[in-house]
Enzyme design. Structure first.
Site, PDB file in Angstrom:
ATOM      1  N   GLU A   1       8.376  -0.870 -13.757  1.00 22.35           N
ATOM      2  CA  GLU A   1       7.462   0.685 -13.813  1.00 22.35           C
ATOM      3  C   GLU A   1       8.401   1.832 -13.275  1.00 22.35           C
ATOM      4  O   GLU A   1       9.330   1.700 -12.683  1.00 22.35           O
ATOM      5  CB  GLU A   1       6.284   0.322 -12.592  1.00 22.35           C
ATOM      6  CG  GLU A   1       5.167  -0.089 -13.349  1.00 22.35           C
ATOM      7  CD  GLU A   1       4.596  -1.289 -12.424  1.00 22.35           C
ATOM      8  OE1 GLU A   1       3.925  -2.009 -13.020  1.00 22.35           O
ATOM      9  OE2 GLU A   1       5.325  -1.387 -11.319  1.00 22.35           O
TER      10      GLU A   1
ATOM     11  N   HIS B   1       4.353  -7.360  -3.267  1.00 21.25           N
ATOM     12  CA  HIS B   1       3.569  -8.255  -4.239  1.00 21.25           C
ATOM     13  C   HIS B   1       3.613  -9.641  -3.659  1.00 21.25           C
ATOM     14  O   HIS B   1       4.090 -10.457  -4.367  1.00 21.25           O
ATOM     15  CB  HIS B   1       3.922  -8.246  -5.473  1.00 21.25           C
ATOM     16  CG  HIS B   1       3.606  -6.723  -6.117  1.00 21.25           C
ATOM     17  ND1 HIS B   1       4.127  -6.699  -7.480  1.00 21.25           N
ATOM     18  CD2 HIS B   1       3.024  -5.670  -5.915  1.00 21.25           C
ATOM     19  CE1 HIS B   1       3.834  -5.364  -7.875  1.00 21.25           C
ATOM     20  NE2 HIS B   1       3.246  -5.074  -7.059  1.00 21.25           N
TER      21      HIS B   1
ATOM     22  N   ASN C   1       1.620  -6.128 -11.907  1.00 24.37           N
ATOM     23  CA  ASN C   1       1.351  -5.788 -10.379  1.00 24.37           C
ATOM     24  C   ASN C   1      -0.076  -6.583 -10.185  1.00 24.37           C
ATOM     25  O   ASN C   1      -0.916  -6.672 -11.230  1.00 24.37           O
ATOM     26  CB  ASN C   1       0.660  -4.274 -10.213  1.00 24.37           C
ATOM     27  CG  ASN C   1       1.887  -3.462 -10.844  1.00 24.37           C
ATOM     28  OD1 ASN C   1       2.249  -3.657 -11.964  1.00 24.37           O
ATOM     29  ND2 ASN C   1       2.515  -2.621 -10.231  1.00 24.37           N
TER      30      ASN C   1
HETATM   31  P1  FAE Z   1      -4.624  -7.745   1.027  1.00 24.90           P
HETATM   32  O1  FAE Z   1      -5.160  -6.553   0.004  1.00 24.90           O
HETATM   33  O2  FAE Z   1      -3.536  -7.578   1.769  1.00 24.90           O
HETATM   34  O3  FAE Z   1      -5.753  -7.730   2.128  1.00 24.90           O
HETATM   35  C1  FAE Z   1      -5.637  -8.429   3.399  1.00 24.90           C
HETATM   36  C2  FAE Z   1      -6.422  -7.910   4.506  1.00 24.90           C
HETATM   37  O4  FAE Z   1      -6.734  -8.879   5.619  1.00 24.90           O
HETATM   38  C3  FAE Z   1      -5.651  -6.786   5.220  1.00 24.90           C
HETATM   39  O5  FAE Z   1      -6.639  -5.504   5.310  1.00 24.90           O
HETATM   40  C4  FAE Z   1      -5.296  -7.229   6.583  1.00 24.90           C
HETATM   41  O6  FAE Z   1      -5.150  -6.316   7.483  1.00 24.90           O
HETATM   42  C5  FAE Z   1      -6.300  -8.426   6.860  1.00 24.90           C
HETATM   43  N1  FAE Z   1      -5.937  -9.415   7.688  1.00 24.90           N
HETATM   44  C6  FAE Z   1      -4.630 -10.045   7.707  1.00 24.90           C
HETATM   45  N2  FAE Z   1      -4.616 -11.088   8.509  1.00 24.90           N
HETATM   46  C7  FAE Z   1      -5.842 -10.844   9.311  1.00 24.90           C
HETATM   47  C8  FAE Z   1      -6.526 -11.555  10.020  1.00 24.90           C
HETATM   48  N3  FAE Z   1      -5.634 -12.942  10.731  1.00 24.90           N
HETATM   49  N4  FAE Z   1      -7.618 -11.240  10.812  1.00 24.90           N
HETATM   50  C9  FAE Z   1      -8.040 -10.325  10.229  1.00 24.90           C
HETATM   51  N5  FAE Z   1      -7.592  -9.548   9.360  1.00 24.90           N
HETATM   52  C10 FAE Z   1      -6.517  -9.783   8.606  1.00 24.90           C
HETATM   53  O7  FAE Z   1      -5.020  -9.039   0.349  1.00 24.90           O
HETATM   54  N6  FAE Z   1      -0.662  -4.254  -6.592  1.00 24.90           N
HETATM   55  C11 FAE Z   1      -1.001  -3.670  -7.786  1.00 24.90           C
HETATM   56  O8  FAE Z   1      -1.739  -4.419  -8.449  1.00 24.90           O
HETATM   57  N7  FAE Z   1      -0.659  -2.391  -8.196  1.00 24.90           N
HETATM   58  C12 FAE Z   1      -0.068  -1.366  -7.286  1.00 24.90           C
HETATM   59  O9  FAE Z   1       0.300  -0.358  -7.673  1.00 24.90           O
HETATM   60  C13 FAE Z   1       0.382  -1.834  -6.219  1.00 24.90           C
HETATM   61  N8  FAE Z   1       1.071  -1.217  -5.343  1.00 24.90           N
HETATM   62  C14 FAE Z   1       1.663  -1.680  -4.094  1.00 24.90           C
HETATM   63  C15 FAE Z   1       2.224  -0.617  -3.235  1.00 24.90           C
HETATM   64  C16 FAE Z   1       2.216  -1.118  -1.818  1.00 24.90           C
HETATM   65  C17 FAE Z   1       2.966  -0.163  -0.950  1.00 24.90           C
HETATM   66  C18 FAE Z   1       1.776  -2.091  -1.414  1.00 24.90           C
HETATM   67  C19 FAE Z   1       2.143  -2.706  -0.042  1.00 24.90           C
HETATM   68  C20 FAE Z   1       1.278  -3.162  -2.134  1.00 24.90           C
HETATM   69  C21 FAE Z   1       0.981  -2.756  -3.522  1.00 24.90           C
HETATM   70  N9  FAE Z   1       0.445  -3.721  -4.305  1.00 24.90           N
HETATM   71  C22 FAE Z   1       0.141  -3.186  -5.477  1.00 24.90           C
HETATM   72  C23 FAE Z   1      -0.041  -4.961  -3.985  1.00 24.90           C
HETATM   73  C24 FAE Z   1      -1.429  -5.251  -3.803  1.00 24.90           C
HETATM   74  O10 FAE Z   1      -2.063  -4.204  -2.919  1.00 24.90           O
HETATM   75  C25 FAE Z   1      -1.773  -6.449  -3.021  1.00 24.90           C
HETATM   76  O11 FAE Z   1      -1.505  -7.305  -3.920  1.00 24.90           O
HETATM   77  C26 FAE Z   1      -3.354  -6.785  -2.688  1.00 24.90           C
HETATM   78  O12 FAE Z   1      -3.486  -5.903  -1.906  1.00 24.90           O
HETATM   79  C27 FAE Z   1      -3.526  -8.288  -2.069  1.00 24.90           C
HETATM   80  O13 FAE Z   1      -4.719  -8.338  -2.135  1.00 24.90           O
HETATM   81  P2  FAE Z   1      -5.404  -9.646  -1.074  1.00 24.90           P
HETATM   82  O14 FAE Z   1      -6.812  -9.813  -1.287  1.00 24.90           O
HETATM   83  O15 FAE Z   1      -4.336 -10.747  -1.335  1.00 24.90           O
END
Ligand code: FAE
Length: 541
Positions: free
Chosen positions: A395, A480, A518
């Site tokens: 990207e 990721h 992504n």
């Molecule tokens: P996630 O979204 O990480 O959510 C997990 C949640 O659980 C979070 O809110 C935590 O605070 C919470 N949590 C964790 N442990 C606990 C606990 N013990 N008790 C209570 N709450 C808890 O999970 N992906 C894309 O597809 N496109 C992009 O452009 C992209 N850019 C990104 C840029 C950045 C800076 C970052 C950090 C990530 C990016 N990603 C991107 C990755 C994407 O946000 C990530 O794959 C998803 O958010 C993962 O989704 P999950 O449902 O696995």
């Protein structure tokens, strides 16, 4: 269906605003003030969801729609209240306590410029929106708050190539995914694409056009990358008709406008069902199963200083883990290794990867200006994934510094077959990632092959001053995280955890380390598929 959803969204958004205005940690479409009354919170809930990222949000919505009272526990805060500067999220250039999760100094991915430590700033500890979880040779960036990663990510909403999806998740019916669940996920997430005519003309994407020009000189094709940022809003920003967000450098510490994060889509709809409640600043620490088959989650409630102010035991009939690859894996590993859930598979804690992420930057010639004005939402990618000898999807990333710097920045997603494992460290009661620098080298080698070609043909060089340690490639962090509790291995083919009836994984932990693009569209679509099956089968019994 549409008007129903709109009504639900409005109800849900109303609940979010009320909770936020009253400073509550409990959010629901039931009158929030009553729900907050001490002692009013029920200790038992039919369904409990841990986390509020993509997998969790999908699960909560579909459970709520099916009439299942559902409680969501999120360790971060609700991001809906303006700070003293009138903004919900802080700016990227002058970050404050809102930027990072309990830090005294920010830890931005690009820490330096001209080798100088000019990017990071001192801040006071606070439950900020971005976290960097550090392991020995790999750091993982994650979002914290209602909406998880959707609050901080670049919004790129990419559907994986079908052949690679099937290679990574062979037990999943690809027809159903590509015909039903990917389209459903994209529609619910509000995916849209930049208007090509506007893209070609605007100063805000000059940086992308320059990189496209350099890639095309070696015959590399670029593709438009869809996004959940509202491009109509962005055009109004550029025209001076809307408050700037993506055009004001906002992204990793949150977007104040324009982005369709989960609190505006899935979670608003979930709250609007009237059956879903979200408790913020609650960190699930432990889980166990009672003899009656119910699960009990021990959760610490923290205050804004990070102090544990209460510890709660919450029981549920069914428990859905959506704490992300790291969070979900840690909860399961801890349960298995401490003997609480001894029947969990020995595959829990395996097959982790950072989706082959590696960042790099090139220095352009003086005439190839990238522009002082850059939009933070990437919209173009160099797509060389079908090159069997060296598949890379890179990207074209912005570097909005407000002045001309002649830098082309990239986030390359490479096909890295290396996998990490987690071990439980009893001394710290946490999961430790076993991942070495050598395992990242595969990604560096692939990215280098691609960008060496581009540099050679354009007579340009790498930048060595941005990533620390004089490195032209950032191979020590990922955005990721994927895997740790993989579909069809640690769980069955629908996320039911093996050896623990009534326990489910809904998030990125299900994907074995790599998906080639992504990941959030895949995580969302997979969660849609899995919860549909679970509702049809497990709830019908
Ligand atoms: P996630 O979204 O990480 O959510 C997990 C949640 O659980 C979070 O809110 C935590 O605070 C919470 N949590 C964790 N442990 C606990 C606990 N013990 N008790 C209570 N709450 C808890 O999970 N992906 C894309 O597809 N496109 C992009 O452009 C992209 N850019 C990104 C840029 C950045 C800076 C970052 C950090 C990530 C990016 N990603 C991107 C990755 C994407 O946000 C990530 O794959 C998803 O958010 C993962 O989704 P999950 O449902 O696995």
């Amino acid at each position: 269906m549409t008007s129903n959803l709109t009504r639900r969204h409005l109800l849900g958004l109303g609940a979010l605003q009320t909770a936020s205005a009253l400073g509550l940690t409990r959010i629901g479409a039931v009158p929030a003030a009553r729900a907050e009354t001490p002692g009013a919170a029920a200790d038992h809930t039919p369904a409990l969801v841990i986390g509020s990222g993509y997998g969790a949000a999908v699960t909560a919505l579909r459970l709520g729609e099916a009439g299942v009272p559902t409680l969501v526990l999120e360790m971060g805060r609700l991001w809906d209240t303006a700070g003293p500067d009138g903004k919900v999220f802080c700016s990227t250039t002058t970050p404050d306590q809102r930027s990072m999760w309990f830090r005294t100094r920010t830890e931005a991915p690009l820490a330096q410029f001209l080798w100088l430590d000019v990017v990071n700033k001192n801040i006071s500890p606070y439950p900020g929106v971005l976290d960097r979880v550090r392991f020995a040779d790999m750091s993982v960036y994650v979002g914290r708050g209602v909406g998880g990663g959707s609050l901080v990510n670049g919004g790129m909403a990419v559907t994986p190539q079908r052949a690679y999806f099937s290679e990574m998740l062979p037990s999943v019916d690809a027809d159903a995914m590509y015909d039903t669940y990917f389209p459903r996920a994209r529609q619910m997430l509000g995916v849209n694409t930049v208007n090509p005519a506007w893209f070609e003309a605007t100063e805000w994407y000059r940086f992308a056009r320059i990189s496209r020009k350099h890639a095309s000189k070696v015959g590399l094709k670029t593709v438009f990358v869809p996004n959940v940022y509202d491009f109509g809003y962005m055009e109004r920003e550029a025209a001076g008709q809307a408050v700037k967000s993506a055009l004001a450098g906002e992204v990793i510490y949150g977007n104040n406008h324009g982005k369709r994060s989960l609190d505006r889509t899935y979670l608003a709809a979930a709250l609007g069902t009237g059956r879903v409640t979200v408790e913020t600043l609650h960190r699930a620490r432990a889980l166990r199963r009672q003899s009656d088959g119910r699960y009990v989650v021990t959760a610490d409630r923290i205050d804004l200083a990070g102090k544990v102010v209460a510890t709660r035991e919450l029981s549920c009939d069914r428990l859905f883990l959506g704490a992300g690859s790291l969070g979900t894996t840690e909860l399961l590993l801890r349960a298995r290794e401490t003997g609480v859930l001894p029947d969990l598979s020995d595959r829990v804690g395996t097959e982790w990867g950072g989706n082959g992420n590696v960042m790099t930057a090139r220095a352009n010639h003086i005439w190839d200006t990238v522009g002082a004005h850059q939009a933070t939402m990437p919209v173009l990618g160099i797509d060389d994934w079908s090159n069997a000898a060296n598949p890379v999807f890179a990207e074209i990333a912005p570097l909005p510094m407000g002045f001309e710097h002649w830098i082309s920045l990239y986030l390359a997603i490479t096909r890295n077959p290396e996998r990490g494992t987690f071990t439980y460290d009893a001394a710290t009661d946490s999961a430790r990632l076993n991942w070495t620098r050598a395992q990242s080298q595969v990604s560096v080698t692939a990215a280098k092959k691609l960008f060496d070609r581009i540099n050679l043909r354009n007579a340009t060089i790498y930048r060595y001053d941005l990533f620390g340690g004089n490195k032209p490639f950032a191979d020590d962090f990922t955005y990721h995280p994927l895997g740790g509790c993989v579909l069809g291995r640690a769980t069955d083919d629908y996320g039911r955890v093996r050896g623990a009836p009534g326990l489910y994984v809904t998030d990125g932990a299900l994907i074995p380390g790599s998906i080639g693009v992504n990941p959030f569209v895949t995580i969302t679509a997979l969660a849609e598929r899995n919860i549909e099956r679970v509702l049809a089968e497990d709830y019908a019994r």
